[in-house]
Design a protein around this motif. Structure first.
Motif, PDB file in Angstrom:
ATOM      1  N   MET A   1      -7.070 -17.503 -41.691  1.00  0.00           N
ATOM      2  CA  MET A   1      -6.509 -16.541 -40.787  1.00  0.00           C
ATOM      3  C   MET A   1      -7.164 -16.552 -39.415  1.00  0.00           C
ATOM      4  SD  MET A   1      -4.102 -13.138 -41.180  1.00  0.00           S
ATOM      5  CE  MET A   1      -2.861 -13.947 -42.366  1.00  0.00           C
ATOM      6  N   ARG A   2      -6.494 -16.489 -38.117  1.00  0.00           N
ATOM      7  CA  ARG A   2      -7.227 -16.378 -36.978  1.00  0.00           C
ATOM      8  C   ARG A   2      -6.940 -15.128 -36.371  1.00  0.00           C
ATOM      9  NH1 ARG A   2     -10.688 -20.482 -35.752  1.00  0.00           N
ATOM     10  NH2 ARG A   2     -10.048 -20.629 -33.689  1.00  0.00           N
ATOM     11  N   ASN A   3      -7.969 -14.551 -35.666  1.00  0.00           N
ATOM     12  CA  ASN A   3      -7.810 -12.959 -35.287  1.00  0.00           C
ATOM     13  C   ASN A   3      -7.368 -13.525 -33.749  1.00  0.00           C
ATOM     14  OD1 ASN A   3      -8.670 -11.718 -37.365  1.00  0.00           O
ATOM     15  ND2 ASN A   3     -10.628 -11.854 -36.998  1.00  0.00           N
ATOM     16  N   SER A  28      -0.634  -4.680 -36.276  1.00  0.00           N
ATOM     17  CA  SER A  28      -1.120  -6.185 -36.340  1.00  0.00           C
ATOM     18  C   SER A  28       0.143  -6.781 -37.122  1.00  0.00           C
ATOM     19  CB  SER A  28      -2.447  -6.225 -37.186  1.00  0.00           C
ATOM     20  OG  SER A  28      -3.497  -5.781 -36.628  1.00  0.00           O
ATOM     21  N   ALA A  29       0.709  -6.109 -38.083  1.00  0.00           N
ATOM     22  CA  ALA A  29       1.838  -6.816 -38.657  1.00  0.00           C
ATOM     23  C   ALA A  29       3.038  -6.933 -37.691  1.00  0.00           C
ATOM     24  CB  ALA A  29       2.309  -6.353 -40.142  1.00  0.00           C
ATOM     25  N   ARG A  32       2.252  -9.771 -35.453  1.00  0.00           N
ATOM     26  CA  ARG A  32       2.496 -11.231 -36.230  1.00  0.00           C
ATOM     27  C   ARG A  32       3.566 -11.571 -36.438  1.00  0.00           C
ATOM     28  NH1 ARG A  32      -1.295 -10.100 -39.764  1.00  0.00           N
ATOM     29  NH2 ARG A  32      -0.099  -8.804 -41.174  1.00  0.00           N
ATOM     30  N   GLU A  33       4.678 -10.551 -36.901  1.00  0.00           N
ATOM     31  CA  GLU A  33       6.027 -10.951 -36.922  1.00  0.00           C
ATOM     32  C   GLU A  33       6.728 -11.243 -35.534  1.00  0.00           C
ATOM     33  OE1 GLU A  33       9.588 -11.900 -38.482  1.00  0.00           O
ATOM     34  OE2 GLU A  33       7.562 -11.656 -39.430  1.00  0.00           O
ATOM     35  N   LEU A  35       5.309 -12.808 -33.097  1.00  0.00           N
ATOM     36  CA  LEU A  35       4.524 -14.161 -32.644  1.00  0.00           C
ATOM     37  C   LEU A  35       5.371 -15.064 -33.730  1.00  0.00           C
ATOM     38  CD1 LEU A  35       0.940 -13.581 -32.122  1.00  0.00           C
ATOM     39  CD2 LEU A  35       2.694 -13.911 -30.542  1.00  0.00           C
ATOM     40  N   ARG A  36       5.258 -14.823 -34.618  1.00  0.00           N
ATOM     41  CA  ARG A  36       6.409 -15.645 -35.644  1.00  0.00           C
ATOM     42  C   ARG A  36       7.597 -16.223 -35.312  1.00  0.00           C
ATOM     43  NH1 ARG A  36       4.123 -13.163 -41.453  1.00  0.00           N
ATOM     44  NH2 ARG A  36       2.601 -14.214 -41.578  1.00  0.00           N
TER      45      ARG A  36
END
Length: 109
Positions: A1-3, A28-29, A32-33, A35-36
């Motif tokens: 996983m990338r930061n 962060s979650a 992440r969501e 960006l997904r």
């Protein structure tokens, strides 16, 4: 996983932390969501599909369509025949009887 490092102002950071806590997750979650959803994956070919961002107008139209699709699925209709006549709108006893069929039995007393 990338930061990924993202810089935001203090108020945005504070509000993001509050919202994450409300959703029982982390900032962060949430990112992440986001960006997904921004760059969805095609699982059949495991490649990234490029899709343009949804505009505010497109989002409103999509949500509007979802509401009416839900109405259709539940059999809820918006028919003119279901509306009260203009005179009945201002007549409390008529409005009450439309809302509660049992109230017609004793409208005036």
């Amino acid at each position: 996983m990338r930061n990924i490092t993202v810089a935001v102002d203090e108020e945005t950071h504070r509000r993001a932390r509050i919202r994450a806590a409300e959703l029982d997750t982390s900032v962060s979650a949430l990112v992440r969501e986001f960006l997904r959803r921004l760059v969805p994956r095609d699982r059949r070919r495991d490649r990234v599909e490029s899709q343009p961002l949804e505009t505010a107008l497109e989002r409103r139209r999509r949500l509007f369509d979802e509401v009416f699709a839900d109405f259709d699925a539940r059999g809820v209709g918006l028919r003119m025949a279901d509306n009260l006549p203009r005179a009945a709108l201002h007549d409390r006893s008529a409005t009450r009887s439309e809302a509660d069929p049992d109230s017609r039995l004793n409208v005036d007393g």
